[in-house]
Design a protein around this motif. Structure first.
Motif, short mmCIF file in Angstrom:
data_model
loop_
_atom_site.label_atom_id
_atom_site.label_comp_id
_atom_site.label_asym_id
_atom_site.label_seq_id
_atom_site.Cartn_x
_atom_site.Cartn_y
_atom_site.Cartn_z
N LYS A 116 0.71 -1.36 0.01
CA LYS A 116 0.03 -0.01 -0.18
C LYS A 116 0.88 1.24 0.13
N ALA A 117 1.89 1.05 0.88
CA ALA A 117 2.74 2.38 0.80
C ALA A 117 3.31 2.56 -0.52
N ARG A 118 3.67 1.64 -1.33
CA ARG A 118 4.71 1.65 -2.56
C ARG A 118 3.64 2.28 -3.74
N SER A 119 2.20 2.06 -3.52
CA SER A 119 1.11 2.47 -4.37
C SER A 119 1.19 3.91 -4.66
N GLY A 120 1.49 4.71 -3.79
CA GLY A 120 1.64 6.16 -3.81
C GLY A 120 0.18 6.70 -3.79
N GLY A 121 0.11 8.14 -3.83
CA GLY A 121 -1.49 8.67 -3.93
C GLY A 121 -1.69 9.08 -2.60
N ILE A 122 -1.12 8.95 -1.50
CA ILE A 122 -1.46 9.22 -0.03
C ILE A 122 -1.21 10.48 0.43
N ASP A 123 -2.17 11.32 0.64
CA ASP A 123 -1.71 12.74 1.27
C ASP A 123 -1.83 12.62 2.75
N LEU A 124 -2.89 11.76 3.23
CA LEU A 124 -3.39 11.65 4.70
C LEU A 124 -2.96 10.25 5.19
N TYR A 125 -2.18 10.19 6.11
CA TYR A 125 -1.71 8.75 6.55
C TYR A 125 -2.14 8.81 8.12
N PHE A 126 -2.66 7.49 8.28
CA PHE A 126 -3.08 7.21 9.74
C PHE A 126 -2.07 5.98 10.18
N THR A 127 -1.77 6.03 11.26
CA THR A 127 -1.05 4.81 12.11
C THR A 127 -1.37 4.85 13.28
N GLY A 128 -1.25 3.57 13.89
CA GLY A 128 -1.79 3.34 15.28
C GLY A 128 -1.95 1.66 15.33
N ASP A 129 -3.04 1.59 16.21
CA ASP A 129 -3.11 0.15 16.51
C ASP A 129 -4.60 -0.15 15.95
N SER A 130 -5.36 -1.01 16.80
CA SER A 130 -6.55 -1.61 16.26
C SER A 130 -7.53 -0.63 16.02
N ILE A 131 -7.55 0.45 17.16
CA ILE A 131 -8.55 1.40 16.95
C ILE A 131 -8.42 2.43 15.71
N THR A 132 -7.27 2.42 15.41
CA THR A 132 -6.92 3.01 13.87
C THR A 132 -7.47 2.20 12.92
N ARG A 133 -6.85 0.80 13.08
CA ARG A 133 -6.91 0.06 11.99
C ARG A 133 -8.41 -0.27 11.46
N ARG A 134 -9.41 -0.56 12.66
CA ARG A 134 -10.51 -0.99 11.98
C ARG A 134 -11.38 0.14 11.70
N TRP A 135 -11.04 1.31 11.62
CA TRP A 135 -11.84 2.32 10.87
C TRP A 135 -11.77 2.53 9.38
#
Length: 332
Positions: A116-135
């Motif tokens: 996904k990171a290599r795909s490009g096109g990301i201006d807004l990047y979320f990182t974290g644990d399951s609380i972030t992931r599930r969204w």
């Protein structure tokens, strides 16, 4: 060394030979009461699994990675397989030191997030644990629908992973998940898994605070042009006794913000009352937000994102969402 051109045929034959040998060894492992690769075919006709698909559940293991002739891409899988086989539990690691997850599912997810990171096109990047992931995950369709509605036009990519501690997020960042992405905004929510389930002392508060601070530093190093939105650890009610610990950590996290390149966002007063008791409907289990809880987070983010990214565009260029690899239907 990476082989190019005609020698790739030679490399392929060597890999075929190693797979044939592993399959051929299966009967001996079974005879000794051990688990083999789980391949039933005759070794002379057995077909290799797809690249990056490991056979790692037994006491005999095999995996072919892509990217050329090197060991690094398989090393995390080998270490996790060996730890399980030897029943070895690595010692605790400080919250500000990178640590690889030991489970195979996390390694597969890491590969998906690298793609996904290599795909490009990301201006807004979320990182974290399951609380972030599930969204923004495919295995939570109701949350994903809310994610798409909230962030469409801002080119958002979700790089959260369930059960991650700060040291695991640091490892993922150190191993490629932010390399070359160059987002304009990074949203970080981390630390609740380091809090654990019991009240923490001064040492734990300091340790978790250092861990989140290290993630902020890693993000700034990997994406120096990005503005980081550091989110306060959410209230959790599966054990209310941890709320004073979370409050003390959040007070430390607030001091990391400079109002420019690092912003601090605290929506906890909209999720819970003054005692940290979550309002009705905000959570599924006392820890993970419901759609209503995510909506509160979204309303806190939108003014900041509009300021930094402008209004959402009509089109979106972020890569497709990923999910929990173990949630996929098994291959036929």
């Amino acid at each position: 060394m990476r082989l190019e051109g005609p020698p790739n045929f030679m490399r392929r034959k060597v890999i075929d030979g190693s797979y044939m040998a592993a399959v051929a060894a299966g009967p001996v492992f079974r005879l000794l009461g051990a688990r083999d690769l789980g391949v039933a075919e005759d070794y002379r006709v057995a077909r290799m699994p797809p690249v990056n698909t490991g056979l790692l559940d037994g006491q005999l293991a095999w995996r072919q990675h892509d990217g050329g002739h090197e060991d690094r891409s398989n090393m995390s899988f080998f270490i996790a397989w060996a730890n399980r086989l030897l029943q070895h539990s690595p010692p605790p690691v400080p919250a500000d030191q990178p640590r690889m997850r030991a489970d195979r599912n996390s390694h597969i997810a890491h590969q998906q997030l690298l793609a996904k990171a290599r795909s490009g096109g990301i201006d807004l990047y979320f990182t974290g644990d399951s609380i972030t992931r599930r969204w923004g995950a495919t295995d939570y369709p109701d949350f994903l629908a809310h994610w798409n509605k909230t962030f469409h036009g801002w080119n958002a990519g979700n790089f959260g992973w369930g059960a991650d501690r700060t040291e695991n997020i640091l490892w993922r960042l150190a191993n490629g998940e932010l390399d070359g992405v160059d987002p304009k905004v990074i949203v970080l929510l981390a630390g609740t898994n380091n809090v654990d389930k019991e009240p923490g002392d001064d040492a734990r508060v300091a340790d978790v605070s250092r861990g989140v601070k290290a993630i902020v530093a890693a993000c700034r190093e990997k994406a120096p042009a990005a503005t980081i939105v550091l989110v306060a650890i959410f209230p959790r009610n599966e054990n209310p006794a941890v709320m004073p610990t979370i409050a003390r950590i959040n007070a430390n996290l607030a001091t990391l913000a400079d109002g420019k390149k690092v912003r601090f966002l605290d929506v906890n007063d909209r999720l819970a009352d003054a005692n940290g008791v979550l309002f009705e409907g905000m959570t599924l289990d006392g820890l993970h937000p419901s759609v209503k809880g995510y909506a509160v987070w979204a309303e806190g983010l939108k003014p900041i994102l509009t300021e930094l990214l402008g209004p959402p565009a009509a089109t979106d260029h972020a890569p497709p969402p990923t999910g929990d690899p173990s949630a996929r239907a098994p291959l036929p």
